[in-house]
Design a protein around this motif. Structure first.
Motif, PDB file in Angstrom:
ATOM      1  N   VAL A 187     -71.238 -21.965 -71.831  1.00 37.31           N
ATOM      2  CA  VAL A 187     -71.384 -20.154 -71.977  1.00 37.31           C
ATOM      3  C   VAL A 187     -70.764 -20.652 -70.050  1.00 37.31           C
ATOM      4  N   SER A 188     -69.432 -19.420 -70.052  1.00 36.65           N
ATOM      5  CA  SER A 188     -69.084 -18.722 -68.366  1.00 36.65           C
ATOM      6  C   SER A 188     -69.203 -17.798 -68.247  1.00 36.65           C
ATOM      7  N   MET A 189     -69.963 -16.359 -68.679  1.00 39.31           N
ATOM      8  CA  MET A 189     -70.439 -15.188 -68.524  1.00 39.31           C
ATOM      9  C   MET A 189     -71.072 -14.470 -69.137  1.00 39.31           C
ATOM     10  N   ASP A 190     -71.626 -13.726 -68.800  1.00 37.90           N
ATOM     11  CA  ASP A 190     -72.229 -12.511 -69.434  1.00 37.90           C
ATOM     12  C   ASP A 190     -72.115 -11.022 -69.321  1.00 37.90           C
ATOM     13  N   LEU A 191     -71.728 -11.354 -70.652  1.00 40.29           N
ATOM     14  CA  LEU A 191     -70.538 -10.234 -70.814  1.00 40.29           C
ATOM     15  C   LEU A 191     -70.750  -8.673 -70.549  1.00 40.29           C
ATOM     16  N   TYR A 192     -71.180  -8.117 -71.795  1.00 35.10           N
ATOM     17  CA  TYR A 192     -72.247  -6.794 -71.791  1.00 35.10           C
ATOM     18  C   TYR A 192     -73.154  -6.774 -72.342  1.00 35.10           C
ATOM     19  N   GLU A 193     -73.850  -6.170 -72.529  1.00 33.06           N
ATOM     20  CA  GLU A 193     -75.437  -6.092 -73.088  1.00 33.06           C
ATOM     21  C   GLU A 193     -76.062  -3.890 -73.907  1.00 33.06           C
ATOM     22  N   GLU A 210     -77.555  -2.159 -77.001  1.00 33.53           N
ATOM     23  CA  GLU A 210     -79.329  -1.839 -77.593  1.00 33.53           C
ATOM     24  C   GLU A 210     -79.164  -3.006 -79.015  1.00 33.53           C
ATOM     25  N   ASN A 211     -78.366  -3.460 -79.301  1.00 30.68           N
ATOM     26  CA  ASN A 211     -78.465  -4.112 -80.614  1.00 30.68           C
ATOM     27  C   ASN A 211     -77.981  -5.923 -80.060  1.00 30.68           C
ATOM     28  N   TYR A 212     -76.873  -5.772 -79.054  1.00 33.68           N
ATOM     29  CA  TYR A 212     -76.446  -6.861 -79.283  1.00 33.68           C
ATOM     30  C   TYR A 212     -76.457  -7.085 -77.474  1.00 33.68           C
ATOM     31  N   THR A 213     -75.825  -8.954 -76.974  1.00 36.62           N
ATOM     32  CA  THR A 213     -75.544  -9.340 -75.453  1.00 36.62           C
ATOM     33  C   THR A 213     -74.520 -10.007 -76.338  1.00 36.62           C
ATOM     34  N   TYR A 214     -73.399  -9.338 -75.048  1.00 36.15           N
ATOM     35  CA  TYR A 214     -72.342 -10.337 -75.612  1.00 36.15           C
ATOM     36  C   TYR A 214     -71.659 -11.345 -73.889  1.00 36.15           C
ATOM     37  N   TYR A 215     -71.411 -12.495 -75.098  1.00 32.42           N
ATOM     38  CA  TYR A 215     -70.418 -14.011 -73.698  1.00 32.42           C
ATOM     39  C   TYR A 215     -69.951 -14.780 -73.950  1.00 32.42           C
ATOM     40  N   GLU A 216     -69.007 -14.609 -73.114  1.00 28.56           N
ATOM     41  CA  GLU A 216     -67.330 -15.807 -73.097  1.00 28.56           C
ATOM     42  C   GLU A 216     -67.877 -17.177 -73.126  1.00 28.56           C
ATOM     43  N   VAL A 217     -67.706 -17.583 -73.804  1.00 25.24           N
ATOM     44  CA  VAL A 217     -67.838 -18.794 -74.312  1.00 25.24           C
ATOM     45  C   VAL A 217     -65.993 -20.015 -73.675  1.00 25.24           C
ATOM     46  N   LEU A 218     -66.231 -20.673 -73.298  1.00 26.71           N
ATOM     47  CA  LEU A 218     -65.262 -21.551 -72.436  1.00 26.71           C
ATOM     48  C   LEU A 218     -65.308 -23.140 -74.068  1.00 26.71           C
ATOM     49  N   ILE A 255     -69.121 -14.191 -78.070  1.00 30.81           N
ATOM     50  CA  ILE A 255     -69.892 -14.411 -79.020  1.00 30.81           C
ATOM     51  C   ILE A 255     -70.834 -12.880 -79.097  1.00 30.81           C
ATOM     52  N   ARG A 256     -71.030 -12.866 -79.779  1.00 32.04           N
ATOM     53  CA  ARG A 256     -72.180 -11.362 -80.119  1.00 32.04           C
ATOM     54  C   ARG A 256     -73.153 -12.015 -80.980  1.00 32.04           C
ATOM     55  N   VAL A 257     -74.305 -12.075 -79.532  1.00 33.54           N
ATOM     56  CA  VAL A 257     -75.889 -12.357 -80.517  1.00 33.54           C
ATOM     57  C   VAL A 257     -76.532 -11.436 -80.104  1.00 33.54           C
ATOM     58  N   PRO A 258     -77.283 -11.366 -81.269  1.00 33.77           N
ATOM     59  CA  PRO A 258     -78.774  -9.778 -81.442  1.00 33.77           C
ATOM     60  C   PRO A 258     -79.485 -10.625 -80.273  1.00 33.77           C
ATOM     61  N   VAL A 312     -66.910 -13.181 -82.110  1.00 32.97           N
ATOM     62  CA  VAL A 312     -67.402 -13.714 -82.871  1.00 32.97           C
ATOM     63  C   VAL A 312     -68.584 -13.500 -83.421  1.00 32.97           C
ATOM     64  N   GLU A 313     -69.464 -12.945 -83.929  1.00 33.16           N
ATOM     65  CA  GLU A 313     -70.957 -13.148 -83.978  1.00 33.16           C
ATOM     66  C   GLU A 313     -71.639 -13.711 -84.987  1.00 33.16           C
TER      67      GLU A 313
END
Length: 227
Positions: A73-79, A81-89, A101-104, A142-143
Motif C-alpha cells: 500500500v502506497s497511498m490511501d486515495l479516497y473513501e 460511504e461504501n468503500y475505501t480506495y488504496y493505491e498498491v505498488l 483496490i476498492r475495499v469494502p 480491482v474490487e
C-alpha cells in the motif's frame, strides 16, 4: 467520481530512498461507481500471472476478470460511504506497476499504509490519470474478494512450495539439520537447526554458505524484508 490532490510520497528502502512528488493528479473512476455494473469474483477462473499483467494494462476491456494480486500500500486515495480506495505498488523494488483496490468499508480496517498485501479480486474498471507534467495514463481498479495484510514473508514472499528435508549431519560434537526449504516467487529460503553437544562454543554463519543445485553454486543473498 473525481478527486484530486497534491502530495509528496516518501518511499524508503534499506539501501535507497526516493521522494516522488505528484504535482496534480485527477483520477476519474470510469464506469466503476458503487452503483454501477456488478462483477462477481470467480475463483475457478483466476488468471495466470502473465494473463493478469496483460489484463491490468488494458483493464477497461478486461472488466469481470478474476485475479490474484500482491503489493504494498502506497497511498490511501479516497473513501466514500461504501468503500475505501488504496493505491498498491505491485513492483516494490522499482515503486511501479500500480493498481487501485476498492475495499469494502468493513474490511478496510485490515489495510493500512505501507502494508504488504496478498489477495484476490475482480477487475471492475480503470482510473484515468491526468497530470500537469507527463502523459495521461490509466490504472486498473480491482474490487477485492479477500485481502491478507502483514509481513512480507506472509504476503508477497509467501511460500508457493515447501519441501520438508529433516536431514542431519554431525561433526566434532555438533550437528546441523536441514529442516525444510521454502520457495517463493522472489526467493528460496533454507531453514537450519544447529545443535552443540559439547562444551566448546561454536559459531554459525551463513556468510560463506553455498547451495549446490543442478550443477550450479548459489551464494546467500540478502532480503531484509524477509527477515
Amino acid at each position: 467520481m473525481i478527486f484530486s490532490y497534491i502530495i509528496d510520497l516518501y518511499l524508503k528502502g534499506e539501501e535507497n530512498e526516493q521522494i516522488i512528488t505528484l504535482v496534480l493528479l485527477a483520477l476519474i473512476i470510469a464506469g466503476c461507481s458503487s452503483k454501477g455494473a456488478s462483477y462477481e469474483f470467480d475463483e475457478a477462473a483466476i488468471l495466470s500471472k502473465e494473463e493478469t499483467k496483460e489484463a491490468l494494462v488494458d483493464a477497461l476491456n478486461n472488466k469481470g476478470k478474476s485475479i490474484e494480486y500482491t503489493g504494498r500500500v502506497s497511498m490511501d486515495l479516497y473513501e466514500d460511504e461504501n468503500y475505501t480506495y488504496y493505491e498498491v505498488l505491485q513492483n516494490i523494488e522499482k515503486f511501479s506497476d500500480e493498481l487501485v483496490i476498492r475495499v469494502p468499508r468493513e474490511m478496510s480496517k485490515n489495510v493500512s499504509m505501507s502494508d504488504f498485501l496478498y489477495g484476490t479480486g475482480v477487475i471492475i474498471g480503470a482510473l484515468e490519470e491526468t497530470k500537469v507534467l507527463g502523459p495521461k495514463g490509466s490504472t486498473a481498479l480491482v474490487e477485492i474478494n479477500d485481502v491478507e495484510s502483514g509481513d512480507y514473508i506472509d504476503t508477497i514472499g509467501r511460500a508457493i512450495k515447501t519441501i520438508e528435508i529433516n536431514k542431519s549431519q554431525a561433526q566434532n560434537g555438533h550437528s546441523v539439520t536441514i529442516d525444510k526449504v521454502e520457495v517463493s516467487e522472489h526467493d528460496t529460503r533454507l531453514f537450519l537447526t544447529v545443535k552443540n553437544d559439547n562444551e566448546n562454543k561454536i559459531h554459525m554463519s551463513s556468510y560463506r554458505a553455498t547451495i549446490v543445485a543442478g550443477g550450479k553454486n548459489y551464494a546467500e543473498s540478502s532480503n531484509y524484508r524477509a527477515e
